[in-house]
Write a protein that holds these residues in place. Structure first.
Motif, mmCIF file in Angstrom:
data_model
loop_
_atom_site.group_PDB
_atom_site.id
_atom_site.type_symbol
_atom_site.label_atom_id
_atom_site.label_comp_id
_atom_site.label_asym_id
_atom_site.label_seq_id
_atom_site.Cartn_x
_atom_site.Cartn_y
_atom_site.Cartn_z
ATOM 1 N N LEU A 81 6.904 -7.443 -2.982
ATOM 2 C CA LEU A 81 7.411 -7.273 -1.170
ATOM 3 C C LEU A 81 6.997 -8.330 -0.419
ATOM 4 O O LEU A 81 5.534 -7.761 0.050
ATOM 5 N N VAL A 82 7.503 -9.469 -0.094
ATOM 6 C CA VAL A 82 6.929 -9.605 1.368
ATOM 7 C C VAL A 82 7.756 -9.914 2.457
ATOM 8 O O VAL A 82 8.676 -10.315 1.825
ATOM 9 N N ASN A 83 6.826 -8.951 3.193
ATOM 10 C CA ASN A 83 7.076 -8.153 4.580
ATOM 11 C C ASN A 83 6.929 -9.933 5.526
ATOM 12 O O ASN A 83 5.867 -10.095 6.229
ATOM 13 N N ASN A 84 7.749 -11.187 5.287
ATOM 14 C CA ASN A 84 7.215 -12.159 6.656
ATOM 15 C C ASN A 84 8.111 -12.004 8.107
ATOM 16 O O ASN A 84 7.846 -13.049 8.718
ATOM 17 N N ALA A 85 9.476 -11.526 7.840
ATOM 18 C CA ALA A 85 10.247 -11.837 9.152
ATOM 19 C C ALA A 85 9.865 -11.280 10.168
ATOM 20 O O ALA A 85 9.149 -10.780 10.350
ATOM 21 N N GLY A 86 10.092 -12.118 11.437
ATOM 22 C CA GLY A 86 9.155 -11.732 12.760
ATOM 23 C C GLY A 86 10.326 -12.982 13.895
ATOM 24 O O GLY A 86 10.587 -13.939 13.674
ATOM 25 N N VAL A 87 9.278 -12.560 14.984
ATOM 26 C CA VAL A 87 9.975 -13.081 16.295
ATOM 27 C C VAL A 87 8.947 -13.233 17.286
ATOM 28 O O VAL A 87 8.327 -12.215 16.963
ATOM 29 N N VAL A 134 3.430 -7.070 0.762
ATOM 30 C CA VAL A 134 2.765 -7.783 1.092
ATOM 31 C C VAL A 134 3.090 -8.304 2.478
ATOM 32 O O VAL A 134 4.489 -8.503 2.637
ATOM 33 N N ASN A 135 2.187 -7.868 3.832
ATOM 34 C CA ASN A 135 2.723 -8.139 4.457
ATOM 35 C C ASN A 135 2.052 -8.992 5.909
ATOM 36 O O ASN A 135 0.795 -9.088 6.062
ATOM 37 N N ILE A 175 0.309 0.471 -6.466
ATOM 38 C CA ILE A 175 1.141 -0.443 -5.772
ATOM 39 C C ILE A 175 -0.164 -1.154 -5.104
ATOM 40 O O ILE A 175 -0.546 -0.379 -4.674
ATOM 41 N N LYS A 176 0.038 -2.204 -4.512
ATOM 42 C CA LYS A 176 -1.595 -2.620 -3.613
ATOM 43 C C LYS A 176 -1.139 -3.226 -2.704
ATOM 44 O O LYS A 176 0.412 -3.993 -2.278
ATOM 45 N N GLN A 206 -0.146 -20.704 -0.967
ATOM 46 C CA GLN A 206 -1.406 -20.947 -1.991
ATOM 47 C C GLN A 206 -2.319 -19.983 -1.392
ATOM 48 O O GLN A 206 -2.984 -19.434 -2.565
ATOM 49 N N ALA A 207 -2.725 -19.254 0.229
ATOM 50 C CA ALA A 207 -3.728 -18.954 0.044
ATOM 51 C C ALA A 207 -3.154 -16.933 -0.422
ATOM 52 O O ALA A 207 -4.296 -16.139 -0.191
ATOM 53 N N THR A 208 -2.286 -17.510 0.140
ATOM 54 C CA THR A 208 -1.236 -15.418 -0.190
ATOM 55 C C THR A 208 -1.393 -15.332 -1.233
ATOM 56 O O THR A 208 -1.877 -14.277 -1.966
#
Length: 246
Positions: A81-87, A134-135, A175-176, A206-208
């Motif tokens: 799970l990648v939590n990327n949504a942002g404002v 992943v946050n 879970i990591k 790429q870094a992620t």
């Protein structure tokens, strides 16, 4: 953690960092689901990347519930799970800044959304042999940028939550929990704040993946690591330097 032949969900993936992470995950042989608030935009991104796209506004609990129901039914093997949504709102605090309303909007997207989505998906993630949350936060987790004051607040809060979640889940799950902290990135969201001087979002992607594969639980991208070291060396001087001229 190996990130190949997994199933991953990336939020805020209609463009920018989320899009590039989804693209790279797809290229690495993963099954990818992308989610975003703008139905037309996320559908187009899904078609371009050849991945499943789901319209979801993370500020709406009903949307998150619907997303979790769909994932649980159709992608029960979800392990990333990648939590990327942002404002972000570009302004300075002070009289008539309307900081409360701006902060409320930012916290709904940047903090409460990831917290709720993560908690709702934990039963799915716990079933996997290995899984990752992943946050995506920011270099402003350590100290604020005065022209992004309440955005900085949200990222500091998500950083703290990420640390607590990592330590808690490490005790009895597979879970990591990773945190990605980029400095300025050139995206649609940063065009009004000098984003053209920032790194391409593919650098963050790429870094992620490199960080996850090498179990770097705090992934610093761009100038963040140097800024972090400067802050812990001399907080007052670091904050002044970070906000020089603003």
């Amino acid at each position: 953690m190996n990130v190949s032949r997994k199933t991953a969900l990336v939020t805020g993936a209609g463009s920018g960092i989320g899009y590039e992470i989804a693209k790279l995950l797809k290229e690495q042989g993963n099954t990818v689901i992308i989610a975003g608030r703008n139905a037309e935009k996320i559908t187009k991104a899904g078609e371009t990347l050849d991945v499943t796209a789901i319209a979801c506004d993370v500020t709406k609990e009903a949307d998150i519930e619907a997303l979790v129901t769909k994932i649980s039914a159709e992608f029960p093997e979800l392990s990333v799970l990648v939590n990327n949504a942002g404002v972000a709102n570009l302004y300075k605090v002070g009289e008539n800044a309307n900081a409360y309303q701006k902060a409320k909007q930012e916290f709904e997207v940047n903090y409460f959304g990831p917290v709720l989505l993560t908690e709702k998906l934990l039963p799915v993630l716990k079933k996997q042999a290995e899984a990752a949350i992943v946050n995506i936060t920011s270099n402003v987790t350590f100290h604020p940028l005065v022209v992004l004051p309440t955005y900085s607040d949200t990222k500091a809060a998500l950083h703290s939550h990420t640390v607590a979640l990592r330590h808690t889940l490490a005790k009895d799950t597979n879970i990591k929990v990773y945190e990605v902290m980029p400095s300025l990135v050139n995206t649609e969201a940063t065009k009004d704040m000098g984003g053209e001087n920032g790194m391409h979002p593919s650098v963050v992607a790429q870094a992620t993946l490199y960080g996850i594969q090498n179990d770097q639980f705090e992934i610093y991208v761009g100038d963040t690591e140097a800024q972090r070291k400067a802050y812990f060396s001399d907080p007052i001087a670091a904050i002044q330097s970070f906000n020089n001229g603003l």
